[in-house]
Design an enzyme around this catalytic site. Structure first.
Site, short mmCIF file in Angstrom:
data_model
loop_
_atom_site.label_atom_id
_atom_site.label_comp_id
_atom_site.label_asym_id
_atom_site.label_seq_id
_atom_site.Cartn_x
_atom_site.Cartn_y
_atom_site.Cartn_z
N LYS A 213 -4.82 -8.83 -6.70
CA LYS A 213 -6.04 -8.99 -5.91
C LYS A 213 -7.15 -8.07 -6.43
O LYS A 213 -6.86 -6.94 -6.82
CB LYS A 213 -5.66 -8.61 -4.47
N LYS B 251 0.82 -1.22 0.00
CA LYS B 251 0.00 0.00 0.00
C LYS B 251 0.85 1.26 0.00
O LYS B 251 0.46 2.27 -0.58
CB LYS B 251 -0.95 0.01 1.21
N LYS C 295 -10.71 -2.38 -4.16
CA LYS C 295 -11.51 -1.18 -4.39
C LYS C 295 -10.66 -0.02 -4.87
O LYS C 295 -11.17 0.95 -5.40
CB LYS C 295 -12.32 -0.80 -3.14
P1 TYM Z 1 -10.84 -4.66 3.90
O1 TYM Z 1 -11.81 -3.58 4.18
O2 TYM Z 1 -9.72 -4.37 2.94
O3 TYM Z 1 -11.59 -5.93 3.35
C1 TYM Z 1 -12.71 -6.48 4.03
C2 TYM Z 1 -12.67 -7.99 3.94
O4 TYM Z 1 -12.69 -8.40 2.56
C3 TYM Z 1 -11.61 -9.29 2.32
N1 TYM Z 1 -11.12 -9.08 0.93
C4 TYM Z 1 -10.93 -10.06 0.05
N2 TYM Z 1 -11.09 -11.40 0.14
C5 TYM Z 1 -10.80 -12.13 -0.96
N3 TYM Z 1 -10.38 -11.59 -2.14
C6 TYM Z 1 -10.20 -10.26 -2.26
N4 TYM Z 1 -9.81 -9.74 -3.43
C7 TYM Z 1 -10.48 -9.42 -1.14
N5 TYM Z 1 -10.41 -8.09 -0.92
C8 TYM Z 1 -10.82 -7.90 0.36
C9 TYM Z 1 -10.55 -8.92 3.34
O5 TYM Z 1 -9.66 -9.99 3.57
C10 TYM Z 1 -11.38 -8.58 4.55
O6 TYM Z 1 -11.70 -9.75 5.29
N6 TYM Z 1 -7.86 -4.68 7.92
C11 TYM Z 1 -9.11 -5.15 7.38
C12 TYM Z 1 -10.32 -4.71 8.19
C13 TYM Z 1 -10.25 -4.94 9.67
C14 TYM Z 1 -10.48 -6.18 10.33
C15 TYM Z 1 -10.36 -5.89 11.72
C16 TYM Z 1 -10.79 -7.46 9.88
C17 TYM Z 1 -9.99 -4.01 10.62
N7 TYM Z 1 -10.06 -4.57 11.85
C18 TYM Z 1 -10.53 -6.89 12.67
C19 TYM Z 1 -10.95 -8.47 10.85
C20 TYM Z 1 -10.83 -8.17 12.22
C21 TYM Z 1 -9.28 -4.62 5.98
O7 TYM Z 1 -8.69 -3.61 5.62
O8 TYM Z 1 -10.23 -5.25 5.26
#
Ligand code: TYM
Length: 333
Positions: free
Chosen positions: A198, A114, A201
């Site tokens: 991947k 990132k 967004k």
């Molecule tokens: P975030 O907002 O980027 O994504 C949310 C969830 O979607 C999953 N994800 C994917 N899974 C499969 N293929 C993809 N291309 C893909 N893109 C996104 C992510 O793995 C995630 O589960 N840091 C985390 C959010 C967070 C969190 C937490 C998660 C903050 N605190 C505590 C679990 C527990 C994040 O940025 O997810």
């Protein structure tokens, strides 16, 4: 024993098929099981690790709640809240940043991706973000964390932080060591334009992803234009694994139909992609259009979405503030 489920999603707009198949679909099935206690967090503090327009952020927070509900999460059977409104998250993040080691954070591959080439210009928050994520999880004694494969390393860091805190202060079992719940066979949905990246967004081209708010014709068009190779669909997983774009599309199909890659291949091996793509579009439209319509409907009722968050914050605050108080006692404040 009840499983305590916790997960979070950033309110950065454009929630897509990767978020749905990698995480949200799993949230829904865990929430449907009465044996589980589920907490789903809109992680707005995580979102500001990169710059956000305040008015758009406010709307994206609501849209994330709408997406949870439209996908099938029942707010009566779970806690849905936004992180910034429960101050224990920021507080625990500071305390745990004094437990986490620089060397641990330096290994985080997501920061490297990132921050890109110019790491000096990345925010400090982007670097320490996995510590905030650990706080989210540990404040609720979470036992299981459903996430996509890209969050696996952050979960391992969370476990390390919990273990170090428990050891340093000789409070065995104070922080529960959470288990990641990651889909087994196909846990990383890739870009429709490049099978090595991947689905995300932040990718500039909208053709690279299926958004959960896409309409029928957008879905059809994106699948039609999705990158493939010129060979027919293979008959076995070994060959599939060497063809990233084909693997991604077959994987999406298998995940949507709850079948294995092998079964999905069984239906299409030897055929060309155009026939397969028609099938995939139909299945995607069946799955995504009702969610997309419900998101749009829910977004018209802002007071319902705001009330859902308000109720969730109240419940989350009760749990998290108690845990922070115990942390204070342990530390000597
Ligand atoms: P975030 O907002 O980027 O994504 C949310 C969830 O979607 C999953 N994800 C994917 N899974 C499969 N293929 C993809 N291309 C893909 N893109 C996104 C992510 O793995 C995630 O589960 N840091 C985390 C959010 C967070 C969190 C937490 C998660 C903050 N605190 C505590 C679990 C527990 C994040 O940025 O997810």
């Amino acid at each position: 024993m009840k499983k305590k489920i916790f997960s979070g999603v950033q309110p950065t707009g454009n929630l897509h098929l990767g978020n749905y198949l990698g995480a949200i679909k799993n949230f829904v099935s865990l929430n449907n099981d009465d044996k589980n206690e589920c907490i789903f967090c809109v992680v707005d503090l995580h979102a500001i690790t990169v710059s956000q327009d305040p008015a758009i952020l406010r709307e994206n927070i609501r849209e994330t709640v709408a997406t949870f509900i439209a996908s099938g999460i029942d707010p009566k059977k779970s806690i849905i809240f936004n992180q910034s409104q429960v101050s224990a998250h920021s507080e625990a993040a500071w305390i745990l940043s004094c437990i986490a080691r620089m060397g641990w954070l330096n290994r985080m591959t997501q920061f490297k991706e990132k921050a890109g080439k110019d790491k000096e210009k990345a925010s400090v928050g982007l670097y320490s973000y996995p510590i905030l994520m650990a706080s989210d999880i540990l404040l609720y004694d979470s036992t299981h964390v459903p996430v996509g494969n890209d969050q696996k390393q952050h979960l391992e860091l969370c476990r390390d932080i919990a273990q170090k805190f428990n050891n340093d202060f000789k409070v065995e079992d104070f922080f529960k060591i959470p288990e990641p719940l990651i889909q087994k066979e196909f846990s990383r949905i890739m870009s429709l334009k490049d099978g090595s990246k991947k689905m995300s967004k932040s990718e500039l081209s909208d053709l690279s992803r299926i958004n959960l708010t896409d309409e029928e014709d957008q879905i059809m068009n994106k699948i039609k234009k999705a990158k493939t190779d010129s060979l027919p669909i293979p008959s076995n997983v070994k060959e599939l694994n060497s063809r990233p774009e084909a693997r991604n599309l077959i994987g999406i199909y298998s995940s949507l139909t709850n079948s294995t890659l092998e079964n999905a291949l069984g239906n299409f091996s030897g055929k060309n992609f155009s026939e397969f793509k028609e099938n995939l579009s139909e299945i995607l439209i069946d799955k995504i259009t009702p969610i997309s319509n419900d998101i749009k409907k829910l977004l018209k009722d802002k007071s319902y979405l705001d009330k859902t968050l308000e109720d969730g914050c109240e419940k989350a605050n009760k749990i998290a503030s108690k845990k922070v108080k115990k942390i204070h006692d342990i530390i000597g404040f």
